[in-house]
Write a protein that holds these residues in place. Structure first.
Motif, mmCIF file in Angstrom:
data_model
loop_
_atom_site.group_PDB
_atom_site.id
_atom_site.type_symbol
_atom_site.label_atom_id
_atom_site.label_comp_id
_atom_site.label_asym_id
_atom_site.label_seq_id
_atom_site.Cartn_x
_atom_site.Cartn_y
_atom_site.Cartn_z
ATOM 1 N N ARG A 185 18.850 48.343 29.082
ATOM 2 C CA ARG A 185 18.295 48.014 30.395
ATOM 3 C C ARG A 185 19.356 47.370 31.298
ATOM 4 O O ARG A 185 19.433 47.657 32.498
ATOM 5 N N GLY A 229 15.573 34.959 17.494
ATOM 6 C CA GLY A 229 15.901 34.974 18.919
ATOM 7 C C GLY A 229 16.395 33.642 19.438
ATOM 8 O O GLY A 229 16.248 33.355 20.626
ATOM 9 N N LEU A 233 16.613 33.860 23.964
ATOM 10 C CA LEU A 233 16.544 35.288 23.638
ATOM 11 C C LEU A 233 17.477 36.093 24.536
ATOM 12 O O LEU A 233 18.228 36.961 24.068
ATOM 13 N N CYS A 261 15.734 51.228 16.482
ATOM 14 C CA CYS A 261 14.703 50.308 15.984
ATOM 15 C C CYS A 261 14.340 50.805 14.583
ATOM 16 O O CYS A 261 13.564 51.752 14.433
ATOM 17 N N ARG A 318 12.522 32.188 25.914
ATOM 18 C CA ARG A 318 12.996 33.328 26.703
ATOM 19 C C ARG A 318 14.485 33.211 27.028
ATOM 20 O O ARG A 318 15.230 34.186 26.933
ATOM 21 N N GLY A 356 11.037 41.021 15.957
ATOM 22 C CA GLY A 356 10.698 41.399 17.321
ATOM 23 C C GLY A 356 11.787 41.017 18.303
ATOM 24 O O GLY A 356 12.103 41.767 19.236
ATOM 25 N N ALA A 357 12.391 39.852 18.095
ATOM 26 C CA ALA A 357 13.462 39.395 18.978
ATOM 27 C C ALA A 357 14.627 40.376 18.982
ATOM 28 O O ALA A 357 15.192 40.702 20.033
ATOM 29 N N ALA A 378 20.879 38.532 24.091
ATOM 30 C CA ALA A 378 20.982 39.891 24.634
ATOM 31 C C ALA A 378 22.240 40.040 25.480
ATOM 32 O O ALA A 378 22.911 41.085 25.441
ATOM 33 N N VAL A 387 13.738 43.515 21.015
ATOM 34 C CA VAL A 387 13.792 43.244 22.454
ATOM 35 C C VAL A 387 15.238 43.143 22.927
ATOM 36 O O VAL A 387 15.612 43.728 23.953
ATOM 37 N N GLN A 388 16.069 42.423 22.196
ATOM 38 C CA GLN A 388 17.469 42.268 22.605
ATOM 39 C C GLN A 388 18.198 43.610 22.635
ATOM 40 O O GLN A 388 19.003 43.862 23.542
ATOM 41 N N ILE A 399 16.923 46.666 23.130
ATOM 42 C CA ILE A 399 16.472 47.426 24.296
ATOM 43 C C ILE A 399 17.065 46.838 25.575
ATOM 44 O O ILE A 399 17.424 47.563 26.513
ATOM 45 N N GLU A 400 17.182 45.512 25.600
ATOM 46 C CA GLU A 400 17.727 44.829 26.775
ATOM 47 C C GLU A 400 19.178 45.247 27.058
ATOM 48 O O GLU A 400 19.615 45.251 28.212
#
Length: 367
Positions: A216, A268, A349, A233, A346, A205-206, A353, A209-210, A212-213
């Motif tokens: 972003r 993460g 993580l 992914c 957080r 999952g980490a 990213a 998220v990274q 996608i970050e």
């Protein structure tokens, strides 16, 4: 199409000289066949290394349960090396036991922790060898079982319902920001799947998220990207890498030009380095940027490997890499019920990213 493996209900008990059965915490290994809901029992014999097992004659193993009690080595500073050292026991124990007529295999978990948490993970069967069950137990249970076996005969009884249930259609998930100058592609990704007993927060999952970050951050900061930056992914990394294989096939079929690919699939935790799996010219160029990564605590650019999902791309000659977080806590929770959301910090993580975004930014501007 990905293979489907289902765990179902399972239990492992041991019986010592007092005749009573004691329940042990355990997990069937991923892709293991079960007992079909029936009890399978027998005497346990223990080996502490592959060499010790190889010396056992088949008649010593026949109708027995083999306990492979090889401890995760605490001597490696880099815990992934300890994992690689011990992983052969998880992947091969069932087939090795079956070849000599054993009933099932018990494996000491691939864990850096001294606790009673069993770790699952993929195992495999050799062709033309009987498919017998394989289960894992935690470190303290393994130590207790070892102590018992030194003083007395111990029987084990396994009942499990796991097994393969054919295949099903699954998907990788892809998002991208189109390049402003050309459409050659930089890939960053992680994998969507996890083993069933936890939440897969660190694995992976980490990494999702990274990845996608990265997109972003480019959008939020208004950075125009020269090349297409694509997040992938990946599906099915844990028991087949079908997502990575299919992605590589699609790249070939579409003749898409990729200039770099990086995966984040090691948790993460705070970033410490970036492994570079490419020719020395490109390695040295990236290493010349290393001072720019020091504010994030990222210093190690010496390792030469890349993410599992990226091997098809690497085999096509595409420069590949992997983010290297601090690994000291990863194998405490890897493939267990402990791999949950609250175990992810957080700030750590987001440092990872940021490091990912920075290397992609540098490559986008310089390659």
């Amino acid at each position: 199409m990905i293979p489907v493996w289902v765990r179902g209900k399972e239990s492992l008990h041991i019986q010592t000289g007092n005749g009573k059965w004691k329940n042990l915490k355990m997990l069937s290994l991923g892709n293991s066949e079960g007992t079909g809901g029936k009890d399978i029992s027998g005497e346990i014999i223990m080996v502490k290394s592959m060499e010790e097992y190889d010396k056992l004659p088949a008649e010593k193993v026949k109708d027995k349960i083999v306990f492979f009690n090889y401890a995760f080595s605490q001597s490696f500073i880099e815990t992934f090396k300890a994992y690689g050292d011990a992983a052969k026991y998880r992947t091969t124990a069932a087939s090795l036991t079956a070849k000599k007529g054993g009933k099932f295999a018990i494996v000491r978990s691939l864990s850096s922790a001294f606790d009673d948490v069993p770790h699952t993970g993929a195992m495999r069967y050799e062709e033309k060898v009987s498919k017998i069950p394989a289960v894992a137990i935690g470190s303290t249970t393994a130590d207790e079982l070892e102590a018992l076996l030194k003083s007395q005969k111990v029987n084990a009884k396994l009942n499990s319902n796991c097994g393969m249930k054919g295949e099903k259609l699954s998907h990788s998930v892809i998002g991208e920001i189109t390049g402003k100058k050309d459409q050659s592609i930089i890939v960053v990704g992680g994998h969507l799947d996890s083993w069933d007993v936890g939440e897969g927060a660190h694995d992976d999952g980490a990494g999702i998220v990274q990845s996608i970050e990265v997109l972003r951050t480019f959008k939020k900061l208004g950075i125009p990207n020269n090349h297409t930056i694509r997040v992938v992914c990946f599906a099915n990394e844990e028991n087949g890498v079908k997502g990575g294989i299919q992605y590589g096939k699609t790249v070939k079929e579409k003749n898409e030009k990729h200039i770099f690919a990086i995966e984040t699939d090691a948790g993460g935790f705070a970033p410490r380095g970036i492994a570079l799996d490419m020719d020395d010219t490109k390695r040295n160029q990236i290493k010349s940027w290393s001072n720019l990564f020091l504010p994030y605590g990222v210093y190690n650019f010496e390792e030469r490997f890349s993410g599992t999902d990226l091997y098809p791309l690497h085999d096509m000659g595409i420069p590949a890499a992997e983010l290297m977080p601090d690994s000291q806590r990863y194998f405490d929770i890897h493939h267990t019920e402990e791999d949950t959301f609250e175990k992810v910090n957080r700030r750590e993580l987001l440092l990872g990213a940021a490091a990912l975004t920075q290397i992609i930014y540098m490559i986008d501007k310089n390659w």
